[in-house]
Design a protein around this motif. Structure first.
Motif, PDB file in Angstrom:
ATOM      1  N   SER A 253       0.898  -1.198  -0.010  1.00 28.93           N
ATOM      2  CA  SER A 253      -0.034   0.212   0.141  1.00 28.93           C
ATOM      3  C   SER A 253       1.124   1.254   0.020  1.00 28.93           C
ATOM      4  O   SER A 253       2.025   1.148   0.193  1.00 28.93           O
ATOM      5  CB  SER A 253      -1.000   0.064   1.199  1.00 28.93           C
ATOM      6  N   GLU A 254       0.390   2.295  -0.247  1.00 28.40           N
ATOM      7  CA  GLU A 254       0.876   3.638  -0.341  1.00 28.40           C
ATOM      8  C   GLU A 254       1.583   4.040   1.218  1.00 28.40           C
ATOM      9  O   GLU A 254       2.740   4.419   1.295  1.00 28.40           O
ATOM     10  CB  GLU A 254      -0.018   4.783  -0.592  1.00 28.40           C
ATOM     11  N   VAL A 255       0.572   3.632   2.233  1.00 29.16           N
ATOM     12  CA  VAL A 255       1.210   3.832   3.573  1.00 29.16           C
ATOM     13  C   VAL A 255       2.423   2.909   3.829  1.00 29.16           C
ATOM     14  O   VAL A 255       3.590   3.363   4.422  1.00 29.16           O
ATOM     15  CB  VAL A 255       0.212   3.562   4.585  1.00 29.16           C
ATOM     16  N   GLU A 256       2.434   1.703   3.260  1.00 26.24           N
ATOM     17  CA  GLU A 256       3.507   0.738   3.390  1.00 26.24           C
ATOM     18  C   GLU A 256       4.670   1.190   2.821  1.00 26.24           C
ATOM     19  O   GLU A 256       5.809   1.136   3.385  1.00 26.24           O
ATOM     20  CB  GLU A 256       3.308  -0.646   3.152  1.00 26.24           C
ATOM     21  N   ILE A 257       4.728   1.889   1.695  1.00 24.99           N
ATOM     22  CA  ILE A 257       5.680   2.224   0.808  1.00 24.99           C
ATOM     23  C   ILE A 257       6.391   3.367   1.604  1.00 24.99           C
ATOM     24  O   ILE A 257       7.569   3.569   1.749  1.00 24.99           O
ATOM     25  CB  ILE A 257       5.143   2.862  -0.617  1.00 24.99           C
ATOM     26  N   ILE A 258       5.383   4.356   2.237  1.00 28.20           N
ATOM     27  CA  ILE A 258       5.893   5.622   2.838  1.00 28.20           C
ATOM     28  C   ILE A 258       6.845   5.339   4.063  1.00 28.20           C
ATOM     29  O   ILE A 258       7.886   5.661   4.380  1.00 28.20           O
ATOM     30  CB  ILE A 258       5.056   6.594   3.107  1.00 28.20           C
ATOM     31  N   GLU A 259       6.091   4.343   4.653  1.00 28.01           N
ATOM     32  CA  GLU A 259       6.720   3.816   6.045  1.00 28.01           C
ATOM     33  C   GLU A 259       8.152   3.148   5.796  1.00 28.01           C
ATOM     34  O   GLU A 259       9.071   3.446   6.694  1.00 28.01           O
ATOM     35  CB  GLU A 259       6.015   2.822   6.780  1.00 28.01           C
ATOM     36  N   ALA A 260       8.362   2.408   4.686  1.00 28.16           N
ATOM     37  CA  ALA A 260       9.599   1.758   4.339  1.00 28.16           C
ATOM     38  C   ALA A 260      10.405   2.713   4.078  1.00 28.16           C
ATOM     39  O   ALA A 260      11.861   2.653   4.538  1.00 28.16           O
ATOM     40  CB  ALA A 260       9.359   1.058   3.220  1.00 28.16           C
ATOM     41  N   MET A 261      10.383   3.716   3.286  1.00 28.20           N
ATOM     42  CA  MET A 261      11.125   4.562   2.903  1.00 28.20           C
ATOM     43  C   MET A 261      11.517   5.788   3.917  1.00 28.20           C
ATOM     44  O   MET A 261      12.595   5.661   4.066  1.00 28.20           O
ATOM     45  CB  MET A 261      10.309   5.763   1.887  1.00 28.20           C
ATOM     46  N   ARG A 262      10.595   5.816   4.776  1.00 36.92           N
ATOM     47  CA  ARG A 262      11.158   6.833   6.138  1.00 36.92           C
ATOM     48  C   ARG A 262      12.132   5.911   6.917  1.00 36.92           C
ATOM     49  O   ARG A 262      12.963   6.431   7.439  1.00 36.92           O
ATOM     50  CB  ARG A 262       9.582   7.140   6.887  1.00 36.92           C
ATOM     51  N   PHE A 263      11.788   4.608   7.111  1.00 36.09           N
ATOM     52  CA  PHE A 263      12.468   3.708   7.799  1.00 36.09           C
ATOM     53  C   PHE A 263      14.029   3.619   7.225  1.00 36.09           C
ATOM     54  O   PHE A 263      14.938   3.755   8.187  1.00 36.09           O
ATOM     55  CB  PHE A 263      11.957   2.214   7.812  1.00 36.09           C
ATOM     56  N   ILE A 264      14.135   3.739   6.117  1.00 41.19           N
ATOM     57  CA  ILE A 264      15.599   3.595   5.424  1.00 41.19           C
ATOM     58  C   ILE A 264      16.226   4.909   5.497  1.00 41.19           C
ATOM     59  O   ILE A 264      17.355   5.136   5.797  1.00 41.19           O
ATOM     60  CB  ILE A 264      15.600   2.963   3.812  1.00 41.19           C
ATOM     61  N   TRP A 265      15.818   5.883   5.499  1.00 41.92           N
ATOM     62  CA  TRP A 265      16.183   7.401   5.498  1.00 41.92           C
ATOM     63  C   TRP A 265      16.609   7.499   6.981  1.00 41.92           C
ATOM     64  O   TRP A 265      17.644   7.996   7.369  1.00 41.92           O
ATOM     65  CB  TRP A 265      14.885   8.275   5.157  1.00 41.92           C
ATOM     66  N   GLU A 266      15.851   7.280   8.064  1.00 47.66           N
ATOM     67  CA  GLU A 266      16.031   7.536   9.462  1.00 47.66           C
ATOM     68  C   GLU A 266      16.936   6.626   9.951  1.00 47.66           C
ATOM     69  O   GLU A 266      17.703   6.871  10.712  1.00 47.66           O
ATOM     70  CB  GLU A 266      14.786   7.520  10.113  1.00 47.66           C
ATOM     71  N   ARG A 267      16.935   5.119   9.396  1.00 54.14           N
ATOM     72  CA  ARG A 267      17.683   4.101  10.485  1.00 54.14           C
ATOM     73  C   ARG A 267      19.201   4.117   9.616  1.00 54.14           C
ATOM     74  O   ARG A 267      20.010   3.690  10.464  1.00 54.14           O
ATOM     75  CB  ARG A 267      17.045   3.104  10.615  1.00 54.14           C
ATOM     76  N   MET A 268      19.056   4.096   8.366  1.00 54.61           N
ATOM     77  CA  MET A 268      20.235   3.490   7.384  1.00 54.61           C
ATOM     78  C   MET A 268      20.934   4.892   6.980  1.00 54.61           C
ATOM     79  O   MET A 268      21.779   4.910   6.393  1.00 54.61           O
ATOM     80  CB  MET A 268      20.054   2.735   6.271  1.00 54.61           C
ATOM     81  N   LYS A 269      20.167   5.830   7.068  1.00 53.29           N
ATOM     82  CA  LYS A 269      20.692   7.268   6.518  1.00 53.29           C
ATOM     83  C   LYS A 269      21.060   7.319   5.066  1.00 53.29           C
ATOM     84  O   LYS A 269      21.960   7.956   4.448  1.00 53.29           O
ATOM     85  CB  LYS A 269      22.198   7.677   7.274  1.00 53.29           C
ATOM     86  N   LEU A 270      20.239   6.406   4.211  1.00 53.95           N
ATOM     87  CA  LEU A 270      20.126   6.404   2.898  1.00 53.95           C
ATOM     88  C   LEU A 270      19.227   7.100   2.165  1.00 53.95           C
ATOM     89  O   LEU A 270      17.903   7.170   2.523  1.00 53.95           O
ATOM     90  CB  LEU A 270      20.312   5.110   2.478  1.00 53.95           C
ATOM     91  N   ILE A 271      19.397   8.143   1.257  1.00 59.00           N
ATOM     92  CA  ILE A 271      18.344   8.901   0.363  1.00 59.00           C
ATOM     93  C   ILE A 271      17.889   7.960  -0.695  1.00 59.00           C
ATOM     94  O   ILE A 271      18.694   7.501  -1.615  1.00 59.00           O
ATOM     95  CB  ILE A 271      18.820   9.977  -0.155  1.00 59.00           C
ATOM     96  N   ILE A 272      16.686   7.296  -0.478  1.00 53.42           N
ATOM     97  CA  ILE A 272      16.099   6.427  -1.619  1.00 53.42           C
ATOM     98  C   ILE A 272      14.771   6.941  -1.858  1.00 53.42           C
ATOM     99  O   ILE A 272      14.214   7.482  -1.226  1.00 53.42           O
ATOM    100  CB  ILE A 272      15.874   4.903  -1.275  1.00 53.42           C
ATOM    101  N   GLU A 273      14.343   6.748  -3.216  1.00 47.93           N
ATOM    102  CA  GLU A 273      13.108   7.239  -3.760  1.00 47.93           C
ATOM    103  C   GLU A 273      11.980   6.251  -3.278  1.00 47.93           C
ATOM    104  O   GLU A 273      12.291   5.139  -3.122  1.00 47.93           O
ATOM    105  CB  GLU A 273      13.078   7.438  -5.441  1.00 47.93           C
ATOM    106  N   PRO A 274      10.685   6.725  -3.467  1.00 45.63           N
ATOM    107  CA  PRO A 274       9.671   5.924  -3.240  1.00 45.63           C
ATOM    108  C   PRO A 274       9.669   4.351  -3.914  1.00 45.63           C
ATOM    109  O   PRO A 274       9.290   3.412  -3.500  1.00 45.63           O
ATOM    110  CB  PRO A 274       8.681   6.638  -3.660  1.00 45.63           C
ATOM    111  N   SER A 275      10.063   4.552  -5.383  1.00 49.70           N
ATOM    112  CA  SER A 275      10.142   3.335  -6.064  1.00 49.70           C
ATOM    113  C   SER A 275      11.121   2.276  -5.564  1.00 49.70           C
ATOM    114  O   SER A 275      10.858   1.005  -5.403  1.00 49.70           O
ATOM    115  CB  SER A 275      10.574   3.623  -7.392  1.00 49.70           C
ATOM    116  N   SER A 276      12.327   2.747  -4.833  1.00 50.74           N
ATOM    117  CA  SER A 276      13.082   1.956  -4.131  1.00 50.74           C
ATOM    118  C   SER A 276      12.518   1.403  -2.886  1.00 50.74           C
ATOM    119  O   SER A 276      12.688  -0.002  -2.622  1.00 50.74           O
ATOM    120  CB  SER A 276      14.402   2.599  -3.862  1.00 50.74           C
TER     121      SER A 276
END
Length: 311
Positions: A253-276
Motif C-alpha cells: 500500500s501507499e502507507v507501507e511504501i512511505i513507512e519503508a522509505m522513512r525507515f531507510i532514511w531515518e535508520r540507515m541514513k540512505l536517500i532512496i526514492e519511493p520506487s526503491s
C-alpha cells in the motif's frame, strides 16, 4: 537470453558504471528477522540503476547507428541515464519528455547532455513524438525497459550483488516497466544457488501482479502511487522472462511504501526514492517468507525531490 550474453554485458559496461556498495543494518535484520543485504543503486551514476541498461544498449549499436544518435521517451531516471551514457560514448541523445515534467528532471537531462523535445503529457504523444524523430533523423529508439540489451544491462546490478553475497535465498526488487526485475531474475537464475526473485509493486499500479495471474500483459487504468517510477507497464520482451523466473509479486500500500522509505532514511541514513522503498516494503510484508533467510534488496535509485517528501 543466455549466461554468456549476461556475462559479456557485465564485462562490456563495467568500465562505464559504478560497482555500487552492498550495505547491511543490524537494526533492519532485527526488524525483519532476516539478514538483509541492500544493493545500493542510489549511488550509481545519475542516481539509479538505469545507467546500466542505457550504456549496454548504446554500446551494442553499429557505428552507423551511433552516428545518427539515440532517442527515448521518459520523464524520469531513464531520460537522465540515456543522456549521460550517450555523452560518455560520444553519441547524441534526444529525450522526449512531457511538457509538465518537473524542471529539476529537465535540468538534469540537459546537464547530462541530452536534447529535450517536449510533448503532451500522454503515452500516445510520447510515442508519436519519438517515432517522428526516428523517421526524421534515423536515430535508434531505445525503450527504457522493454529492450533485450537494456534488460541485460539492468541485470548486472544483481550479478554484483550475488558476487558479493552468493548464498542469498531471495532477492526483492521493484517492478515498473519490468526491465530491472527481468534482468535480476536472469542473474539470479544463472549466478544464484536456488535463489528466488520476488517483485514489489504498488497496489495502485499492480499490472505486473495481475499479469502473472492472467498470463497476459495487463494495464493500469490509473496509477495513483507515490512510486512514480513504477507507473509503467510490462513489455513483450521482459514479460516472458518474468513469467519463467519470478516466484511472486507482492503488492504494498501507499502507507507501507512511505513507512519503508522513512525507515531507510531515518535508520540507515540512505536517500532512496519511493520506487526503491517498494522493494523493502515487500520484505517487511513477506515476514514468513524472509524469516531466518538471507535476503537481497535492489535499491533501484535515490532521485527524490527533497522539497516534496511524503513524511
Amino acid at each position: 537470453m543466455t549466461k554468456t550474453q549476461l556475462s559479456d554485458c557485465y564485462n562490456r559496461i563495467s568500465p562505464y558504471i559504478h560497482n555500487t556498495p552492498v550495505l547491511t543494518s543490524r537494526l533492519v535484520n532485527t526488524y525483519t528477522n532476516a539478514t538483509v543485504f541492500f544493493k545500493c543503486e542510489n549511488f550509481q551514476k545519475t542516481g539509479a540503476y538505469k545507467m546500466r541498461g542505457a550504456t549496454n544498449a548504446i554500446m551494442q549499436l553499429s557505428s552507423e547507428q551511433k552516428s545518427k544518435g539515440v532517442v527515448t521517451h521518459s520523464s524520469g531516471n531513464f531520460a537522465q541515464a540515456l543522456s549521460f551514457a550517450a555523452k560518455s560514448l560520444d553519441v547524441k541523445a534526444t529525450i522526449v519528455m512531457p511538457a509538465n515534467s518537473p524542471k529539476v528532471k529537465k535540468d538534469a537531462v540537459v546537464e547530462y547532455g541530452g536534447h529535450i523535445v517536449e510533448c503532451a503529457p500522454t503515452i500516445e504523444a510520447r510515442e508519436a513524438t519519438a517515432n517522428q524523430i526516428v523517421n526524421d533523423t534515423g536515430a535508434t529508439f531505445i525503450h527504457p525497459s522493454n529492450d533485450p540489451d537494456v534488460i541485460l544491462g539492468q541485470g548486472t546490478a544483481c550479478i554484483e550483488l550475488l558476487k558479493a553475497q552468493p548464498d542469498l535465498d531471495v532477492i526483492f526488487c521493484p517492478v515498473g516497466g519490468g526491465g530491472l526485475i527481468a534482468g535480476s531474475a536472469l542473474a539470479a537464475h544463472y549466478y544464484g544457488h536456488n535463489c528466488q526473485v520476488v517483485g514489489g509493486e504498488p497496489m495502485e499500479a499492480d499490472d505486473a501482479y495481475r499479469s502473472l495471474l492472467s498470463g497476459t500483459i495487463e494495464t493500469n487504468q490509473t496509477a495513483h502511487t507515490i512510486a512514480d517510477g513504477l507507473r509503467t507497464q510490462l513489455g513483450h520482451h521482459n514479460f516472458p522472462i518474468i513469467q519463467k523466473h519470478v516466484k511472486q509479486i507482492t503488492r504494498v500500500s501507499e502507507v507501507e511504501i512511505i513507512e519503508a522509505m522513512r525507515f531507510i532514511w531515518e535508520r540507515m541514513k540512505l536517500i532512496i526514492e519511493p520506487s526503491s522503498a517498494v522493494a523493502f516494503a515487500a520484505v517487511i510484508k513477506d515476514e514468513k517468507m524472509v524469516r531466518n533467510k538471507k535476503i537481497g534488496v535492489i535499491i533501484s535509485g535515490g532521485n527524490v525531490d527533497v522539497n516534496n517528501l511524503p513524511f
